[in-house]
Design a protein around this motif. Structure first.
Motif, PDB file in Angstrom:
ATOM      1  N   ALA A 154       0.995  -1.130   0.182  1.00 28.34           N
ATOM      2  CA  ALA A 154       0.154   0.026   0.115  1.00 28.34           C
ATOM      3  C   ALA A 154       0.869   1.056   0.115  1.00 28.34           C
ATOM      4  O   ALA A 154       2.000   1.219   0.558  1.00 28.34           O
ATOM      5  CB  ALA A 154      -0.930  -0.034   1.143  1.00 28.34           C
ATOM      6  N   HIS A 155       0.450   2.022  -0.716  1.00 27.59           N
ATOM      7  CA  HIS A 155       1.439   3.247  -1.040  1.00 27.59           C
ATOM      8  C   HIS A 155       0.670   4.693  -0.452  1.00 27.59           C
ATOM      9  O   HIS A 155      -0.173   4.758  -0.529  1.00 27.59           O
ATOM     10  CB  HIS A 155       1.624   3.345  -2.417  1.00 27.59           C
ATOM     11  CG  HIS A 155       2.763   2.553  -3.051  1.00 27.59           C
ATOM     12  ND1 HIS A 155       4.251   2.435  -3.035  1.00 27.59           N
ATOM     13  CD2 HIS A 155       2.176   1.183  -3.647  1.00 27.59           C
ATOM     14  CE1 HIS A 155       4.471   1.255  -3.765  1.00 27.59           C
ATOM     15  NE2 HIS A 155       3.389   0.708  -3.651  1.00 27.59           N
ATOM     16  N   TYR A 156       1.605   5.447   0.042  1.00 21.14           N
ATOM     17  CA  TYR A 156       1.436   6.915   0.609  1.00 21.14           C
ATOM     18  C   TYR A 156       0.888   7.922  -0.636  1.00 21.14           C
ATOM     19  O   TYR A 156       1.804   7.900  -1.555  1.00 21.14           O
ATOM     20  CB  TYR A 156       2.247   7.408   1.358  1.00 21.14           C
ATOM     21  CG  TYR A 156       2.160   6.897   2.901  1.00 21.14           C
ATOM     22  CD1 TYR A 156       1.299   7.133   3.646  1.00 21.14           C
ATOM     23  CD2 TYR A 156       3.209   6.194   3.497  1.00 21.14           C
ATOM     24  CE1 TYR A 156       1.096   6.450   4.919  1.00 21.14           C
ATOM     25  CE2 TYR A 156       3.149   5.456   4.733  1.00 21.14           C
ATOM     26  CZ  TYR A 156       1.912   5.750   5.448  1.00 21.14           C
ATOM     27  OH  TYR A 156       2.125   5.093   6.711  1.00 21.14           O
ATOM     28  N   VAL A 157      -0.051   8.201  -0.957  1.00 18.30           N
ATOM     29  CA  VAL A 157      -0.644   9.488  -1.919  1.00 18.30           C
ATOM     30  C   VAL A 157      -1.468  10.682  -1.278  1.00 18.30           C
ATOM     31  O   VAL A 157      -1.987  10.341  -0.211  1.00 18.30           O
ATOM     32  CB  VAL A 157      -1.346   8.529  -2.896  1.00 18.30           C
ATOM     33  CG1 VAL A 157      -1.753   9.493  -4.070  1.00 18.30           C
ATOM     34  CG2 VAL A 157      -0.752   7.363  -3.473  1.00 18.30           C
TER      35      VAL A 157
ATOM     36  N   LYS B   4      -5.229  -4.335   2.966  1.00 17.30           N
ATOM     37  CA  LYS B   4      -4.798  -5.822   2.602  1.00 17.30           C
ATOM     38  C   LYS B   4      -3.540  -5.807   2.299  1.00 17.30           C
ATOM     39  O   LYS B   4      -2.722  -7.179   2.284  1.00 17.30           O
ATOM     40  CB  LYS B   4      -5.786  -6.281   1.417  1.00 17.30           C
ATOM     41  CG  LYS B   4      -7.239  -6.552   1.589  1.00 17.30           C
ATOM     42  CD  LYS B   4      -7.927  -7.136   0.437  1.00 17.30           C
ATOM     43  CE  LYS B   4      -9.232  -7.126   0.681  1.00 17.30           C
ATOM     44  NZ  LYS B   4     -10.157  -8.014  -0.484  1.00 17.30           N
ATOM     45  N   TYR B   5      -2.526  -4.888   2.342  1.00 22.28           N
ATOM     46  CA  TYR B   5      -1.245  -4.808   1.908  1.00 22.28           C
ATOM     47  C   TYR B   5      -0.392  -4.266   3.056  1.00 22.28           C
ATOM     48  O   TYR B   5      -0.890  -3.187   3.618  1.00 22.28           O
ATOM     49  CB  TYR B   5      -1.052  -4.292   0.559  1.00 22.28           C
ATOM     50  CG  TYR B   5      -1.714  -4.738  -0.531  1.00 22.28           C
ATOM     51  CD1 TYR B   5      -0.882  -5.810  -1.128  1.00 22.28           C
ATOM     52  CD2 TYR B   5      -3.010  -4.649  -0.798  1.00 22.28           C
ATOM     53  CE1 TYR B   5      -1.777  -6.614  -2.384  1.00 22.28           C
ATOM     54  CE2 TYR B   5      -3.682  -5.254  -1.821  1.00 22.28           C
ATOM     55  CZ  TYR B   5      -3.169  -6.023  -2.480  1.00 22.28           C
ATOM     56  OH  TYR B   5      -3.781  -6.768  -3.381  1.00 22.28           O
ATOM     57  N   PRO B   6       0.894  -4.537   3.298  1.00 23.02           N
ATOM     58  CA  PRO B   6       1.755  -3.726   4.346  1.00 23.02           C
ATOM     59  C   PRO B   6       2.056  -2.443   3.521  1.00 23.02           C
ATOM     60  O   PRO B   6       2.211  -2.032   2.207  1.00 23.02           O
ATOM     61  CB  PRO B   6       3.013  -4.629   4.339  1.00 23.02           C
ATOM     62  CG  PRO B   6       3.068  -5.306   3.224  1.00 23.02           C
ATOM     63  CD  PRO B   6       1.392  -5.821   2.765  1.00 23.02           C
ATOM     64  N   VAL B   7       2.274  -1.545   4.302  1.00 20.49           N
ATOM     65  CA  VAL B   7       2.944  -0.192   3.777  1.00 20.49           C
ATOM     66  C   VAL B   7       4.229  -0.346   3.044  1.00 20.49           C
ATOM     67  O   VAL B   7       5.153  -0.870   3.697  1.00 20.49           O
ATOM     68  CB  VAL B   7       2.943   0.936   4.917  1.00 20.49           C
ATOM     69  CG1 VAL B   7       3.563   2.269   4.470  1.00 20.49           C
ATOM     70  CG2 VAL B   7       1.668   1.000   5.445  1.00 20.49           C
ATOM     71  N   CYS B   8       4.431   0.417   1.936  1.00 19.24           N
ATOM     72  CA  CYS B   8       5.513   0.331   1.069  1.00 19.24           C
ATOM     73  C   CYS B   8       6.664   1.039   2.180  1.00 19.24           C
ATOM     74  O   CYS B   8       6.551   2.146   2.802  1.00 19.24           O
ATOM     75  CB  CYS B   8       5.377   1.287  -0.072  1.00 19.24           C
ATOM     76  SG  CYS B   8       6.891   1.721  -0.919  1.00 19.24           S
TER      77      CYS B   8
ATOM     78  N   ASP C  19      -2.883   3.657  -0.808  1.00 14.80           N
ATOM     79  CA  ASP C  19      -3.638   2.932  -1.576  1.00 14.80           C
ATOM     80  C   ASP C  19      -2.838   1.702  -2.277  1.00 14.80           C
ATOM     81  O   ASP C  19      -1.802   2.043  -2.568  1.00 14.80           O
ATOM     82  CB  ASP C  19      -4.378   3.679  -2.561  1.00 14.80           C
ATOM     83  CG  ASP C  19      -5.496   2.504  -3.420  1.00 14.80           C
ATOM     84  OD1 ASP C  19      -6.690   2.916  -2.761  1.00 14.80           O
ATOM     85  OD2 ASP C  19      -4.977   1.777  -3.970  1.00 14.80           O
ATOM     86  N   GLY C  20      -3.047   0.513  -1.970  1.00  9.74           N
ATOM     87  CA  GLY C  20      -2.151  -0.583  -2.652  1.00  9.74           C
ATOM     88  C   GLY C  20      -2.721  -0.942  -4.118  1.00  9.74           C
ATOM     89  O   GLY C  20      -2.484  -2.094  -4.476  1.00  9.74           O
ATOM     90  N   GLY C  21      -3.801  -0.136  -4.793  1.00 10.23           N
ATOM     91  CA  GLY C  21      -4.109  -0.511  -5.947  1.00 10.23           C
ATOM     92  C   GLY C  21      -3.293  -0.681  -7.163  1.00 10.23           C
ATOM     93  O   GLY C  21      -2.137  -0.243  -7.019  1.00 10.23           O
TER      94      GLY C  21
END
Length: 77
Positions: free
Chosen positions: A12-15, A46-50, A73-75
Motif C-alpha cells: 500500500a502506498h502513500y498518496v 490488505k497490504y503492508p505499507v511500502c 492505496d495498494g491498488g
C-alpha cells in the motif's frame, strides 16, 4: 531491495488524499511518495505499507507537508 514493479505491487502506498479522490472520480493515475504511478483499485488495508513511502513520510516530520502522505492505496491497474 529491488524497487521494480514487482515490489511496488505488494504494498500500500502513500498518496495525497486529493489525488486519490480525483482518481476515484475520473480514473487519473496517482503518484506515491516513492514514485510509483498507477490507478488505485485495490483495498490498501490488505497490504503492508511500502517501506520507501513510509520512510519518506516519516522523514517529513511534524514540520513536513502532511498532506503528501495523507492516504494510502495498494491498488494497481
Amino acid at each position: 531491495m529491488s524497487h521494480g514493479d514487482g515490489d511496488h505491487e505488494r504494498y500500500a502506498h502513500y498518496v495525497q488524499k486529493d489525488k486519490i479522490m480525483a482518481s476515484a472520480l475520473d480514473g487519473t493515475p496517482v503518484v506515491a511518495l516513492c514514485g510509483k504511478v498507477w490507478v488505485p483499485g485495490r483495498d490498501p488495508k490488505k497490504y503492508p505499507v511500502c517501506p520507501m513511502c513510509k520512510e519518506i513520510y516519516e522523514s517529513m516530520g511534524a514540520g513536513g507537508d502532511k498532506d503528501k502522505g495523507g492516504g494510502k492505496d495498494g491498488g494497481k491497474k
